[in-house]
Design a protein around this motif. Structure first.
Motif, mmCIF file in Angstrom:
data_model
loop_
_atom_site.group_PDB
_atom_site.id
_atom_site.type_symbol
_atom_site.label_atom_id
_atom_site.label_comp_id
_atom_site.label_asym_id
_atom_site.label_seq_id
_atom_site.Cartn_x
_atom_site.Cartn_y
_atom_site.Cartn_z
ATOM 1 N N ALA A 230 -47.367 -34.867 44.596
ATOM 2 C CA ALA A 230 -48.688 -34.773 45.227
ATOM 3 C C ALA A 230 -49.631 -35.846 44.696
ATOM 4 O O ALA A 230 -50.318 -36.529 45.470
ATOM 5 C CB ALA A 230 -49.269 -33.382 44.995
ATOM 6 N N LEU A 231 -49.654 -36.022 43.387
ATOM 7 C CA LEU A 231 -50.554 -37.010 42.798
ATOM 8 C C LEU A 231 -50.142 -38.430 43.167
ATOM 9 O O LEU A 231 -50.979 -39.267 43.508
ATOM 10 C CB LEU A 231 -50.581 -36.842 41.275
ATOM 11 C CG LEU A 231 -51.297 -35.592 40.761
ATOM 12 C CD1 LEU A 231 -51.001 -35.374 39.287
ATOM 13 C CD2 LEU A 231 -52.801 -35.683 40.999
ATOM 14 N N SER A 232 -48.841 -38.722 43.128
ATOM 15 C CA SER A 232 -48.389 -40.089 43.425
ATOM 16 C C SER A 232 -48.584 -40.405 44.905
ATOM 17 O O SER A 232 -48.936 -41.536 45.258
ATOM 18 C CB SER A 232 -46.924 -40.278 43.024
ATOM 19 O OG SER A 232 -46.079 -39.490 43.845
ATOM 20 N N TYR A 233 -48.383 -39.412 45.776
ATOM 21 C CA TYR A 233 -48.602 -39.647 47.208
ATOM 22 C C TYR A 233 -50.063 -39.987 47.475
ATOM 23 O O TYR A 233 -50.372 -40.968 48.172
ATOM 24 C CB TYR A 233 -48.186 -38.410 48.014
ATOM 25 C CG TYR A 233 -48.524 -38.524 49.482
ATOM 26 C CD1 TYR A 233 -47.670 -39.177 50.359
ATOM 27 C CD2 TYR A 233 -49.716 -38.004 49.989
ATOM 28 C CE1 TYR A 233 -47.987 -39.317 51.698
ATOM 29 C CE2 TYR A 233 -50.043 -38.147 51.332
ATOM 30 C CZ TYR A 233 -49.174 -38.792 52.183
ATOM 31 O OH TYR A 233 -49.502 -38.936 53.508
ATOM 32 N N ASN A 234 -50.976 -39.216 46.920
ATOM 33 C CA ASN A 234 -52.395 -39.457 47.168
ATOM 34 C C ASN A 234 -52.859 -40.798 46.597
ATOM 35 O O ASN A 234 -53.773 -41.436 47.140
ATOM 36 C CB ASN A 234 -53.238 -38.306 46.618
ATOM 37 C CG ASN A 234 -53.180 -37.078 47.514
ATOM 38 O OD1 ASN A 234 -53.127 -37.201 48.734
ATOM 39 N ND2 ASN A 234 -53.170 -35.899 46.915
ATOM 40 N N LYS A 235 -52.220 -41.244 45.503
ATOM 41 C CA LYS A 235 -52.589 -42.546 44.927
ATOM 42 C C LYS A 235 -52.202 -43.706 45.847
ATOM 43 O O LYS A 235 -52.769 -44.804 45.744
ATOM 44 C CB LYS A 235 -51.920 -42.729 43.560
ATOM 45 C CG LYS A 235 -52.614 -41.959 42.435
ATOM 46 C CD LYS A 235 -51.929 -42.202 41.107
ATOM 47 C CE LYS A 235 -52.635 -41.417 39.986
ATOM 48 N NZ LYS A 235 -51.927 -41.567 38.690
ATOM 49 N N LYS A 236 -51.240 -43.501 46.721
ATOM 50 C CA LYS A 236 -50.808 -44.562 47.636
ATOM 51 C C LYS A 236 -51.768 -44.760 48.798
ATOM 52 O O LYS A 236 -51.695 -45.768 49.499
ATOM 53 C CB LYS A 236 -49.413 -44.242 48.181
ATOM 54 C CG LYS A 236 -48.324 -44.260 47.126
ATOM 55 C CD LYS A 236 -47.003 -43.800 47.717
ATOM 56 C CE LYS A 236 -45.936 -43.655 46.647
ATOM 57 N NZ LYS A 236 -44.698 -43.070 47.196
ATOM 58 N N LEU A 237 -52.656 -43.812 49.025
ATOM 59 C CA LEU A 237 -53.573 -43.896 50.159
ATOM 60 C C LEU A 237 -54.679 -44.898 49.851
ATOM 61 O O LEU A 237 -55.423 -44.732 48.880
ATOM 62 C CB LEU A 237 -54.164 -42.523 50.472
ATOM 63 C CG LEU A 237 -53.158 -41.439 50.879
ATOM 64 C CD1 LEU A 237 -53.842 -40.083 50.968
ATOM 65 C CD2 LEU A 237 -52.498 -41.789 52.210
ATOM 66 N N ARG A 238 -54.796 -45.923 50.691
ATOM 67 C CA ARG A 238 -55.802 -46.970 50.518
ATOM 68 C C ARG A 238 -56.383 -47.309 51.887
ATOM 69 O O ARG A 238 -55.658 -47.400 52.878
ATOM 70 C CB ARG A 238 -55.175 -48.237 49.929
ATOM 71 C CG ARG A 238 -54.657 -48.087 48.492
ATOM 72 C CD ARG A 238 -55.818 -48.167 47.520
ATOM 73 N NE ARG A 238 -55.390 -48.182 46.140
ATOM 74 C CZ ARG A 238 -55.206 -47.095 45.382
ATOM 75 N NH1 ARG A 238 -55.385 -45.892 45.916
ATOM 76 N NH2 ARG A 238 -54.847 -47.220 44.122
ATOM 77 N N SER A 239 -57.678 -47.548 51.924
ATOM 78 C CA SER A 239 -58.279 -48.021 53.167
ATOM 79 C C SER A 239 -57.704 -49.381 53.540
ATOM 80 O O SER A 239 -57.357 -50.184 52.666
ATOM 81 C CB SER A 239 -59.794 -48.146 53.020
ATOM 82 O OG SER A 239 -60.408 -46.876 52.952
#
Length: 560
Positions: free
Chosen positions: A331-340
């Motif tokens: 969950a944490l690593s997936y959310n860290k991949k989100l970038r505008s």
């Protein structure tokens, strides 16, 4: 004639290219939403549910950026109703935002209300849902905003697209369950199934015909518009044998990245590209909850079928390898991949200076309830305040200066600092109650840090802010450190959202510019927590200009 033909074709092609590159004239799109009760069968059992136009899920709204929407909602059900257009900013026009008793009184049985608004500066996938009681259990649907003509997607053009709505299903009447839980001071019963486009899939009894199937062709690319419309569960989603490329979240384009599974919290949307490049067969799409604390939830897996053209239905599908239900690391690593995306055409205008710093703690508690089963009622709070819903809409009270409806003394900080994520805290669990809002100066920049606490238990919380997008500039596990953590913020290309997950036992920092005057709801999108008081609202003051003030209320605004 033969010599003229190529030049004639070129002329036609040039004319066509010129035509499609012209900006489209804004048009008015009208919809009629009839709120009706209809018998629906799932899991070997039929029950009456509240629907829109007799459909579950409800109809998809298709609109183009720049268009005007007029949606006439007529309520034929026994419940009061209001509809929220989740993620649409409704600039100066909170009258159409939809949360009952926040921006409008609900539409009473036998009455209608026209939600009339412009879709400005937004494109992508959003959604609509009931915003009163727990009626969004069945009253929800997708909003697809196409870019203006001549504006391509900033990713490869898909061959086809599909809406994927993830939800929950209860055997019993949901409102009855909620009332029973409130009477006992306990959470209502968990759902009996998860659903994909309203259907639980063949892993559940009596569900062979209640399975959503999507037919695909070898070599073609598909855009999936995925929406988590579940009431209380964050969900993993994946498709067996296929990788997905994330290209948009909450109607904001992202830097593409590829993943075998995605995480999506209630209220969030995610667009992915998927290429049908595997051996032709039948593959399960699947959704199941993410929960990394020991609390009872519906942990069953909903399935749908990703089916290659020409493959018979007798072929058994395979299941995707989704993360374990408590996989916090994923969950944490997936959310860290989100970038505008942060491109010249789609910039990320992150506020770099902050005018107002807010720090809100998220807590659960128990308040006295002599009639309840344990003598206490479960509550939820921000900065130890459980929000009490008013009896008239807050926006009306603000606009017409009605006294005594709310106070604007919501604290910027918790009343008493403590070790928020230390050992479980069981003392002093009583919360204060009140209709307390925070007043914000027009056009000021706001940073809000949402801090989970171990009051009763740590837990992840998806927070939704109405009327705005915000930038998720930082997140972490443990207690937020104002001396050290801001140095780690992403102020270049942070994800821009309208709903963000606060991690279990951690914190999330968001920033936004308060340039939309009105009263805007901030709440946990877990319906059980919202009902317990995990909510508040911002009163954003009018600006000095004539186009920086709240619009007058429309005719036909429902009365309480």
């Amino acid at each position: 004639m033969a010599k003229c033909y190529p030049s004639m074709l070129s002329f036609v092609l040039l004319g066509f290219i010129w035509f499609i590159s012209l900006p489209a004239e804004a048009s008015i799109k009208t919809y009629q939403f009839d709120i009706q009760v209809k018998n629906v069968s799932r899991l070997c059992h039929a029950k009456p549910i509240v629907t829109v136009n007799g459909r579950f899920p409800g109809p998809t709204i298709y609109v183009m950026e720049g268009d005007r929407l007029q949606i006439n909602v007529t309520n034929y059900a026994q419940y009061n109703m209001s509809i929220h257009w989740h993620g649409l900013k409704q600039y100066r026009n909170g009258w159409v935002d939809g949360p009952a008793y926040i921006t409008q009184c609900p539409i009473q049985t036998g009455n209608s209300y026209v939600y009339d608004f412009n879709v400005t500066g937004q494109r992508g996938t959003l959604w609509w849902h009931a915003h009163i009681l727990w009626l969004r259990a069945t009253v929800y649907g997708a909003i697809v905003i196409m870019p203006q003509q001549g504006t391509p997607f900033p990713f490869p053009q898909p061959d086809r697209e599909e809406v994927i709505l993830l939800g929950e299903w209860w055997h019993a009447n949901v409102e009855t369950l909620v009332n029973q839980g409130n009477h006992l001071g306990l959470p209502p019963n968990k759902s009996d199934a998860h659903t994909i486009n309203g259907k639980p899939g063949p892993l559940f009894p009596c569900s062979e015909k209640h399975t959503f199937a999507m037919e695909v062709e070898q070599g073609k690319t598909y855009l999936l518009r995925i929406i988590n419309s579940a009431l209380n569960d964050e969900l993993f989603f994946g498709i067996a044998g296929h990788r997905m490329t994330v290209v948009e979240i909450d109607a904001v384009y992202t830097k593409p990245f590829t993943t075998e599974a995605l995480l999506i919290a209630p209220g969030q949307t995610t667009n992915v590209l998927i290429r049908a490049n595997q051996i032709p067969g039948r593959y399960f799409m699947a959704a199941r909850p993410f929960i990394d604390v020991q609390i009872p939830i519906d942990n069953r897996t909903a399935t749908a079928i990703f089916q290659y053209k020409g493959i018979p239905n007798t072929v058994l599908p395979t299941l995707p390898h989704l993360p374990e239900s408590n996989d916090s690391a994923f969950a944490l690593s997936y959310n860290k991949k989100l970038r505008s995306l942060n491109s010249p055409r789609f910039p990320a205008n992150v506020p770099l200076q902050v005018d107002r710093n807010l720090f809100y703690t998220i807590g659960l508690g128990r308040n006295s309830c002599p009639a309840c089963i344990n003598g206490t009622r479960l509550t939820a709070s921000l900065n130890n305040i459980s929000f009490i819903m008013p009896e008239i809409a807050l926006l009306q009270a603000h606009y017409f200066d009605v006294k005594g409806v709310y106070k604007t003394d919501f604290p910027d900080q918790p009343p008493k600092p403590f070790n928020y994520t230390g050992a479980p805290l069981t003392a002093n669990l009583k919360t204060s109650i009140g209709t307390r809002l925070s007043k914000v100066t027009f056009n000021s920049t706001v940073e809000l840090v949402l801090q989970d606490t171990n009051l009763l238990t740590v837990e992840s919380h998806p927070f939704h802010l109405h009327g705005y997008n915000f930038f998720v500039v930082g997140t972490g596990i443990g207690n937020y450190d104002p001396a050290k953590d801001p140095a780690k913020y992403n102020l270049i290309d942070p994800p821009e959202r309208n709903t963000v997950g606060v991690p279990t036992g951690g914190w999330t920092a968001i920033r936004f510019r308060a340039d939309n005057p009105g009263v805007w709801f901030l709440h946990c999108h877990l319906e059980v927590h919202t009902g317990w008081g995990l909510k508040t609202a911002f009163v954003v003051e009018d600006g000095p200009g004539p186009d920086q003030t709240i619009l007058p209320p429309p005719k036909g605004l429902p009365k309480c």
